[in-house]
Design an enzyme around this catalytic site. Structure first.
Site, PDB file in Angstrom:
ATOM      1  CD1 TRP A 181      -2.742   1.671   0.482  1.00 30.26           C
ATOM      2  CD2 TRP A 181      -1.366   2.502   2.045  1.00 30.26           C
ATOM      3  NE1 TRP A 181      -3.130   2.960   0.735  1.00 30.26           N
ATOM      4  CE2 TRP A 181      -2.300   3.497   1.675  1.00 30.26           C
ATOM      5  CE3 TRP A 181      -0.387   2.797   2.994  1.00 30.26           C
ATOM      6  CZ2 TRP A 181      -2.286   4.770   2.258  1.00 30.26           C
ATOM      7  CZ3 TRP A 181      -0.373   4.067   3.572  1.00 30.26           C
ATOM      8  CH2 TRP A 181      -1.334   5.036   3.194  1.00 30.26           C
ATOM      9  CD  GLU A 220      -4.653  -1.652   1.916  1.00 30.36           C
ATOM     10  OE1 GLU A 220      -3.499  -1.941   2.297  1.00 30.36           O
ATOM     11  OE2 GLU A 220      -5.562  -1.301   2.693  1.00 30.36           O
ATOM     12  CE  LYS A 222      -6.643   5.787   3.023  1.00 31.27           C
ATOM     13  NZ  LYS A 222      -5.661   5.932   4.094  1.00 31.27           N
ATOM     14  CG  ASP A 253      -8.801  -1.143   4.254  1.00 32.65           C
ATOM     15  OD1 ASP A 253      -9.879  -0.798   4.774  1.00 32.65           O
ATOM     16  OD2 ASP A 253      -7.712  -1.070   4.861  1.00 32.65           O
ATOM     17  CG  HIS A 256      -8.980   1.681   1.831  1.00 35.18           C
ATOM     18  ND1 HIS A 256      -7.692   1.357   1.515  1.00 35.18           N
ATOM     19  CD2 HIS A 256      -8.940   2.144   3.097  1.00 35.18           C
ATOM     20  CE1 HIS A 256      -6.901   1.597   2.541  1.00 35.18           C
ATOM     21  NE2 HIS A 256      -7.637   2.070   3.523  1.00 35.18           N
ATOM     22  CG  HIS A 280      -6.188  -4.630   4.881  1.00 33.53           C
ATOM     23  ND1 HIS A 280      -5.301  -3.594   4.708  1.00 33.53           N
ATOM     24  CD2 HIS A 280      -5.435  -5.761   4.981  1.00 33.53           C
ATOM     25  CE1 HIS A 280      -4.070  -4.081   4.693  1.00 33.53           C
ATOM     26  NE2 HIS A 280      -4.126  -5.374   4.842  1.00 33.53           N
ATOM     27  CG  ASP A 288     -10.661   6.406  11.023  1.00 32.27           C
ATOM     28  OD1 ASP A 288      -9.508   6.400  10.551  1.00 32.27           O
ATOM     29  OD2 ASP A 288     -11.049   5.572  11.861  1.00 32.27           O
ATOM     30  CG  ASP A 290      -7.648   2.703   9.072  1.00 30.12           C
ATOM     31  OD1 ASP A 290      -7.535   1.641   8.455  1.00 30.12           O
ATOM     32  OD2 ASP A 290      -7.302   3.807   8.618  1.00 30.12           O
ATOM     33  CG  ASP A 320      -5.563  -1.770   8.022  1.00 28.41           C
ATOM     34  OD1 ASP A 320      -4.996  -1.294   9.028  1.00 28.41           O
ATOM     35  OD2 ASP A 320      -5.458  -1.282   6.876  1.00 28.41           O
TER      36      ASP A 320
HETATM   37  C1  RNT Z   1      -3.882   2.559   4.694  1.00 30.93           C
HETATM   38  C2  RNT Z   1      -4.029   1.110   4.416  1.00 30.93           C
HETATM   39  C3  RNT Z   1      -2.924   0.245   4.949  1.00 30.93           C
HETATM   40  C4  RNT Z   1      -2.489   0.630   6.340  1.00 30.93           C
HETATM   41  C5  RNT Z   1      -1.456  -0.294   6.907  1.00 30.93           C
HETATM   42  C6  RNT Z   1      -0.858   0.242   8.157  1.00 30.93           C
HETATM   43  O1  RNT Z   1      -4.958   3.277   4.355  1.00 30.93           O
HETATM   44  O2  RNT Z   1      -5.259   0.649   4.892  1.00 30.93           O
HETATM   45  O3  RNT Z   1      -3.311  -1.088   4.887  1.00 30.93           O
HETATM   46  O4  RNT Z   1      -3.562   0.704   7.211  1.00 30.93           O
HETATM   47  O5  RNT Z   1      -0.525  -0.583   5.951  1.00 30.93           O
HETATM   48 ZN    ZN Z   2      -5.610  -1.474   4.767  1.00 23.35          ZN
END
Ligand code: RNT
Ligand code: ZN
Length: 412
Positions: A181, A220, A222, A253, A256, A280, A288, A290, A320
């Site tokens: 990523w 990955e 985003k 993810d 994302h 993820h 956010d 995460d 994640d």
């Molecule tokens: C970032 C990605 C990635 C990170 C990690 C720490 O937006 O989700 O996966 O969270 O690499």
């Molecule tokens: Zn991620």
């Protein structure tokens, strides 16, 4: 009769085999991310700020300050998560022993102590190059940087990480997923969206040129990050195309994508064209991506797709998220257990009856069954799972965390 036996009977009436569900849950590892334990800091340098547009808010006491504290916390969390799992390590957690080693010079020796630790705990391991929180990962980008010197530095880092991933896979006897990523993008409208993407594709081609047997490459995407609101070089379409063309793993993810987009819906689509996926599992909340995973509709929908499509053998389930406003160890446990519960619920779906209703065009029965399934006694099956794996039930694991907080964390 105990509650599990009653639950078995209830599920059997709907054609669901609870023992088969428990077996699948047992053999499905989660790849638990190391970075929840120290707010994505890593231990390369004491004064390094988190970059890449990532943000961890909160200052709950007890954060792991070094590798041994992180390992201790991680191992403690594992005792509260039923089943056998994997550790997902970022390159910035290299064990440098006080030495200064450039990220482009990392080799397996910087990670040998992690591998030995994982082996002792019976854990598989996954890996990630770290292309953020570094002086060369600023606004100019990393793998898509216009500056050839910067780009080459990150290419060398990723090449090193794949070799390390392969060594991890060999030493632990289980292939290692190495996920790339990058934070590259721009805050405001770029005049050129193409050139950085051409450079990124070329960089990835260079990184992936050598075939490796025990390292699995994942990429990955985003949607946006802090500081990359207007343009992200590695967007979903970019990596979907790249992964299809080059038969790489696509990392989805859950945080994302646009909030009304369904990640679950993407699974049966992309798995027609890529060999495997990496998830993820995360929870997006407004800006956010995460937050700690909970047993919500989005997570359940993802797990339903994995079981309905029989995609578990082609899916690597990673977590994640990062939250520094609650006990960090509890965050791991809550997120991991919620992910497992979502999977269990999916495995306990009365899928034969649902499919029959759908095949008959009986949408009324389909919807009624989906609703009825929500109040079936899945909690009893989950408790049985915890019991069989010697792990505290939902209402008890927190006592352990509180005890640990008083003993191990209070002095930090
Ligand atoms: C970032 C990605 C990635 C990170 C990690 C720490 O937006 O989700 O996966 O969270 O690499
Ligand atoms: Zn991620």
């Amino acid at each position: 009769m105990n509650t599990y036996d009653l639950a078995c009977e209830r599920y059997a009436e709907l054609g669901v085999d609870t023992e088969a569900a428990l077996h699948t849950l047992t053999v499905t590892p989660l790849s638990l991310h190391c970075w929840q334990g120290d707010d994505v800091g890593g231990f390369e340098a004491a004064d390094r700020e988190l970059g890449g547009g990532l943000a961890v808010t909160g200052n709950y006491p007890g954060k792991a300050r070094n590798i041994s504290e992180l390992r201790q916390d991680f191992a403690k969390a594992l005792t509260l998560i039923p089943g056998r799992h994997r550790v997902n390590l970022h390159a910035c957690y290299a064990d440098l022993g006080g030495r200064q080693v450039g990220r482009d010079e990392y080799s397996v020796s910087e990670f040998q102590s992690w591998i030995d630790w994982a082996k002792a705990l019976g854990l598989g391991m996954d890996f990630n190059p770290t292309l953020f929180s570094h002086p060369l990962a600023d606004d100019g980008g990393t793998l898509s940087a216009a500056d050839a010197g910067v780009r080459k530095f990150w290419i060398r880092h990723c090449l090193a990480c794949r070799i390390i991933g392969d060594a991890i896979g060999r030493q632990l006897g289980s292939p290692c997923v190495t996920n790339i990523w990058i934070p590259d993008g721009s805050k405001d409208l770029p005049a050129d969206r193409l050139a950085p993407r051409l450079r990124l594709a070329a960089a990835l081609d260079e990184i992936f040129a050598a075939p490796l047997t025990l390292n699995l490459d994942a990429v990955e995407s985003k949607l946006f990050g802090i500081g990359s609101e207007s343009y992200v070089v590695g967007s979903h379409e970019f990596y979907l195309g790249y992964a299809v063309k080059n038969q790489k793993l696509l990392c989805l993810d859950a945080g994302h994508f646009h909030p009304t987009e369904s990640v679950a819906d993407k699974i049966s689509a992309v798995l027609q064209f890529v060999p495997e996926i990496l998830l993820h599992v995360s929870r997006g909340v407004r800006w956010d991506s995460d937050h700690v995973v909970i047993l919500d509709d989005a997570t359940q929908a993802i797990m339903q797709e994995l079981t309905r499509g029989a995609f578990l053998p082609r899916t690597h389930i990673g977590l994640d998220f990062f939250d520094a406003s609650i006990n960090r160890l509890a965050a791991w446990v809550i997120g991991a257990r919620a992910t497992q519960q979502a999977l269990l619920l999916a495995l306990l779906e009365p899928i034969t009856k649902l499919r029959a209703a759908e095949a008959d065009g009986d949408r009324t029965t389909r919807l009624a069954l989906l609703e009825a399934a929500k109040t079936l006694p899945c909690g009893a099956v989950w408790e049985e799972f915890c019991r069989r794996h010697d792990t505290p039930a939902d209402h008890h694991w927190l006592d352990e965390v509180k005890r640990y907080e008083k003993t191990a964390l209070a002095s930090r």
